[in-house]
Design an enzyme around this catalytic site. Sequence first.
Site, short mmCIF file in Angstrom:
data_model
loop_
_atom_site.label_atom_id
_atom_site.label_comp_id
_atom_site.label_asym_id
_atom_site.label_seq_id
_atom_site.Cartn_x
_atom_site.Cartn_y
_atom_site.Cartn_z
N GLY A 102 6.86 4.50 -2.55
CA GLY A 102 7.08 4.90 -3.95
C GLY A 102 8.31 5.78 -4.07
CG ASN A 103 10.59 6.02 -7.23
OD1 ASN A 103 10.28 6.68 -8.21
ND2 ASN A 103 10.70 4.69 -7.26
#
Length: 404
Positions: free
Chosen positions: A208-209
């Site tokens: 993810g980020n």
Amino acid sequence: MLQGKKIILGITGSIAAYKSAFLTRLLVREGAEVKIILTPYGKEFITPVTLATLSKNTVITDFFNHDDGSWNSHVDLGIWADALLIAPATANTMAKMANGIADNLLLTTYFSARCPVIIVPAMDLDMFRHPATLKNMELLRSYGNFIIEPTTGELASGLEGKGRMEEPEKIVEWLKDHFKKKSRFSGKRVLITAGPTHEKIDPVRFIGNYSSGKMGYAIAAAFANEGASVELVSGPVQISLNNPSVNIHKVTSAEEMNRSASALFPAMDIVVFAAAVADYKPEKQSLSKIRRTGNAMVINLVPNEDIAGKLGRQRLENQLLVGFALESENGETNAFKKLTEKNLDMIVLNNMNVPGAGFNVDTNKIIVIGKDNNQKEFELKSKDDVAKDIINEIFNLMINRSYA
Ligand code: CTP
């Protein structure tokens, strides 16, 4: 501008309630139809008789009329109003609004309201800056309410600080401005992608980020508040937005975001690609949890679709497409390249190196770049204010195009 507008004025238990008498008079003078709801503590500070005379309407204070058994329907009031203005709003009322407590008529009306809600706080400086109050205000904003911030000066307590209710003239100006702008995007259909995407590795892990989705949600709320009907395709975020003009489509992966946005795209007038889409996903997703072996591990990544790029190629001539670029170096050059490659009309550059800008913060500093590489730089601002700047720029583009 307020001619014929139906306004509920909620008055809560603060010494600033005396200003609400002036506020009522100004609203009526501007042609608004004003119905006043006074909370039980509000009644201690100002009398219903004064307010009924000024508003030319009966003041509503109770759920029931004990004499004749009739009751005041908060649902009807909530549907009737074009705006619900709560001035003054105490810390107590805001806390209840933020947390779903509905123990008086003003609160039940608030929870039933379908119109814009404008909160005008008034309190002592220490109450105002208490983390609980600040958190409640943030929650209220995230639900799509507006807050007209208090001003700084002498307070009823004798102390000096931020907590004075904004002056009635300024509140009326704010409302007039609001109703003027409200229709700028009416009839427009807007698609916004927001938040991060999660690319599954196995049932318990993902790539993810740090995107919080705040910028995309703020843009969605800003468009909705100016009359647009908004489709918000959102990756996994911790934000709630409760606005009848925003349809939220929750997705997890880039593939799901692509599918959802692509299905909505052809019917849209304006599209803002604010999501931080993962560029890669694991080639294979393990169906069972991957065990620790003690050895190095390789996860093969394959590219995701570039959603903005793909839809940019499919665009219809009358559509207006806006992208974001998060850059760590050569910001302007890279952003302009993305605008051209993705066939966009405008790109919003976030510079990762500017403190207070980019992912997972409440503020942002942007440069807006147009098709002929014209650039406009903005100050560091709250994401809500940045959203307003962005939709102003989009509005300007819309107007210029209609004259072209
Ligand atoms: N974007 C998208 N789909 C992707 C990647 C990006 O729709 N798979 C959109 C973003 O929402 C943004 C714009 O494209 O509006 C630019 O995103 P950014 O991540 O800055 O650029 P990339 O094209 O991914 O290029 P790079 O990661 O190399 O900077």
